[in-house]
Design an enzyme around this catalytic site. Structure first.
Site, PDB file in Angstrom:
ATOM      1  N   SER A  97      20.822  14.157  11.332  1.00  0.00           N
ATOM      2  CA  SER A  97      20.000  13.232  10.526  1.00  0.00           C
ATOM      3  C   SER A  97      18.825  12.638  11.302  1.00  0.00           C
ATOM      4  O   SER A  97      17.911  13.347  11.671  1.00  0.00           O
ATOM      5  CB  SER A  97      20.911  12.152   9.942  1.00  0.00           C
ATOM      6  OG  SER A  97      20.189  11.254   9.169  1.00  0.00           O
ATOM      7  N   ASP A 236      13.632  11.126   6.719  1.00  0.00           N
ATOM      8  CA  ASP A 236      14.340  11.177   7.995  1.00  0.00           C
ATOM      9  C   ASP A 236      14.620  12.657   8.306  1.00  0.00           C
ATOM     10  O   ASP A 236      14.156  13.552   7.602  1.00  0.00           O
ATOM     11  CB  ASP A 236      15.611  10.314   7.954  1.00  0.00           C
ATOM     12  CG  ASP A 236      16.716  10.944   7.150  1.00  0.00           C
ATOM     13  OD1 ASP A 236      16.400  11.654   6.177  1.00  0.00           O
ATOM     14  OD2 ASP A 236      17.904  10.749   7.495  1.00  0.00           O
ATOM     15  N   ASP A 238      17.039  14.749   7.954  1.00  0.00           N
ATOM     16  CA  ASP A 238      17.705  15.675   7.020  1.00  0.00           C
ATOM     17  C   ASP A 238      17.359  15.373   5.568  1.00  0.00           C
ATOM     18  O   ASP A 238      18.002  15.892   4.652  1.00  0.00           O
ATOM     19  CB  ASP A 238      19.215  15.707   7.246  1.00  0.00           C
ATOM     20  CG  ASP A 238      19.886  14.376   6.935  1.00  0.00           C
ATOM     21  OD1 ASP A 238      19.208  13.328   7.001  1.00  0.00           O
ATOM     22  OD2 ASP A 238      21.093  14.385   6.629  1.00  0.00           O
ATOM     23  N   ASP A 240      17.793  12.962   3.528  1.00  0.00           N
ATOM     24  CA  ASP A 240      18.621  12.223   2.561  1.00  0.00           C
ATOM     25  C   ASP A 240      18.097  10.795   2.376  1.00  0.00           C
ATOM     26  O   ASP A 240      18.563  10.064   1.527  1.00  0.00           O
ATOM     27  CB  ASP A 240      20.115  12.246   2.933  1.00  0.00           C
ATOM     28  CG  ASP A 240      20.430  11.540   4.237  1.00  0.00           C
ATOM     29  OD1 ASP A 240      19.496  11.241   5.011  1.00  0.00           O
ATOM     30  OD2 ASP A 240      21.627  11.296   4.492  1.00  0.00           O
TER      31      ASP A 240
END
Ligand code: MG
Length: 451
Positions: A97, A236, A238, A240
């Site tokens: 992440s 960010d 990843d 999400d």
């Protein structure tokens, strides 16, 4: 054995804490947990170690007798979508992440597209600890297929939204990470004029670190101003989570983005149920009131919100860090859908981001913290409860005291040796007063306990 699963799956430095050996064990343990059968979709982010870990984890799943659908390099929300789209029994994403590039992580997803609850992660941890995994016999070893998940994800998302009526000039900053594979082209298809920043895939993250903090978004802020863009959008590592920068280059706090997205996404919903945490702004109550709905507050953290939605339902979930869950779309945080909803709201409103933001009541916030050893946290909390006994308090997570004109939250951090002190009020001075009061009480109690 140290605890493997943290707040977002297993995390660690690649080839030090998070080795291919561990990735293999996680894979074969997940296969064992699934009864040595079933189908698992596996995706990974663009970190330099991700392909290595993906291969090891897939070996584990195959040796445990699972079939594997390889979707390759994808943002986390696409992996969550793929679990349901390919009718899988579970999913695995290899990503760390927002962590720096030397990190990586592995996280499991359930058949409903939401993350594994912590109780089930502990079950996987137990299998690893006791080396209780089961390998399949040679006839039952699994096999892999390759599939594209990004195309179906974009088609499904575009089916749910209407193209923009007002063209917007948008700067997109994907941190050289997996959001680059989806977000710019999706926004272009919706009718935005795109200026892309850090949208070439590079696992060393040369443009900026993947955590979308205001400090890391300075280039985005500058680009928005320099190109007179309508809005800046950041993700960010990843994708999400999403963060919005207004036309002046200022970063919006996550609560405000969540509130604007909620107003847009739920505008045709009858009495919507919004699930958020005790740390989120009162602006969510204002939004719910306008929509004729309700706000349900949980403990802090994505798993808490997902659990509430799984158990009692909900039309939208979200946190103050920019993570939003759209339950009738997916049970995972989706920063791409968040961006699409924000841009739709902006286009329809005919306003600037600043004007759109000011259609909601303004609030002032204070976010402070004090060092507190983990072993003292429970005692501090019970002392604080005594001190605040005269007030109307909410004790779901820490202590929240609500007043007519603001609130104060004192809450032990779940991950660090600190106690947090958040306040919010309609007036800046009142927010400061509340935070001063909270800090005073906290420091008093800590002094008492140390005596
Ligand atoms: Mg993330």
């Amino acid at each position: 054995m140290p605890k493997l699963f943290g707040t977002f799956g297993v995390r660690g430095i690649a080839n030090e804490d998070l080795t291919p050996q561990l990735a293999f064990k996680l894979g074969v343990s997940l296969a064992t947990y699934l009864g040595n059968r079933g189908k698992v979709v596996v995706g990974y982010d663009n970190r330099t170690s991700s392909e290595m870990l993906e291969n090891a984890c897939i070996s584990g799943l195959l040796s445990g007798g699972c079939k594997v659908v390889r979707v390759g390099m994808v943002p986390t929300p696409v992996l969550s979508f793929a679990v349901k789209h390919f009718d899988c029994d579970a999913g695995v994403i290899i990503t760390a992440s927002h962590n720096p590039p030397q990190w990586n992580g592995i996280k499991f997803w359930k058949e409903d597209g939401g993350s594994f609850p912590h109780t089930e992660e502990l079950e996987i941890e137990r299998i690893i600890e006791q080396e209780a995994w089961k390998l399949a016999d040679w006839q039952r070893v699994g096999s892999t297929t390759r599939a594209d998940a990004i195309g179906p994800y974009m088609d499904a998302l575009l089916d749910r939204v209407t193209p923009l009526e007002r063209e917007l000039k948008v700067v997109v900053d994907c941190a050289n990470a997996t959001g680059s594979l989806v977000t710019p082209s999706l926004l272009r298809k919706l009718g935005c004029r795109i200026l892309s920043l850090n949208c070439q895939i590079d696992g060393t993250f040369p443009g900026r670190m993947p955590e979308p903090t205001p400090e890391n978004l300075q280039a985005l802020s500058a680009a928005v101003k320099a190109h007179a863009a309508d809005v800046g959008l950041a993700q960010d590592g990843d994708a999400d989570r999403a963060v919005v920068v207004n036309e002046r280059g200022e970063v919006l706090v996550g609560d405000r983005t969540f509130a604007i997205v909620a107003s847009q996404y739920l505008k045709e919903k009858k009495s919507p149920r919004i699930v958020t945490t005790v740390a989120t702004s009162r602006v969510m109550d204002d939004v719910a009131k306008r929509l004729g709905g309700t706000v349900v507050r949980t403990r802090v953290g994505e798993p808490e919100i997902v659990a509430e939605i799984r158990n009692r339902g909900g039309d939208l979930g979200g946190e103050e860090n920019g993570g939003t869950i759209f339950p009738d779309w997916s049970l995972a945080r989706d920063g791409i859908m968040t961006i699409v909803q924000f841009v739709s709201a902006l286009s329809e409103s005919g306003l600037s981001v600043t004007e759109l933001n000011s259609t909601l009541p303004p609030y002032h916030q204070q976010k402070r913290k004090v060092r507190c050893p983990n072993e003292l946290k429970q005692e501090v909390l019970s002392k604080l409860k005594e001190r605040f006994a005269a007030y109307r308090i909410n004790t779901i997570d820490g202590i929240r005291v609500d007043f007519e004109d603001g609130w104060l939250l004192l809450r032990p951090s779940g991950t660090e040796p600190i106690f947090r002190c958040f306040s919010e009020a309609t007036d800046a001075q009142r927010a400061e007063e509340l935070a001063d009061w909270g800090m005073r009480e906290l420091e008093d109690v800590l002094r008492e306990l140390r005596r």
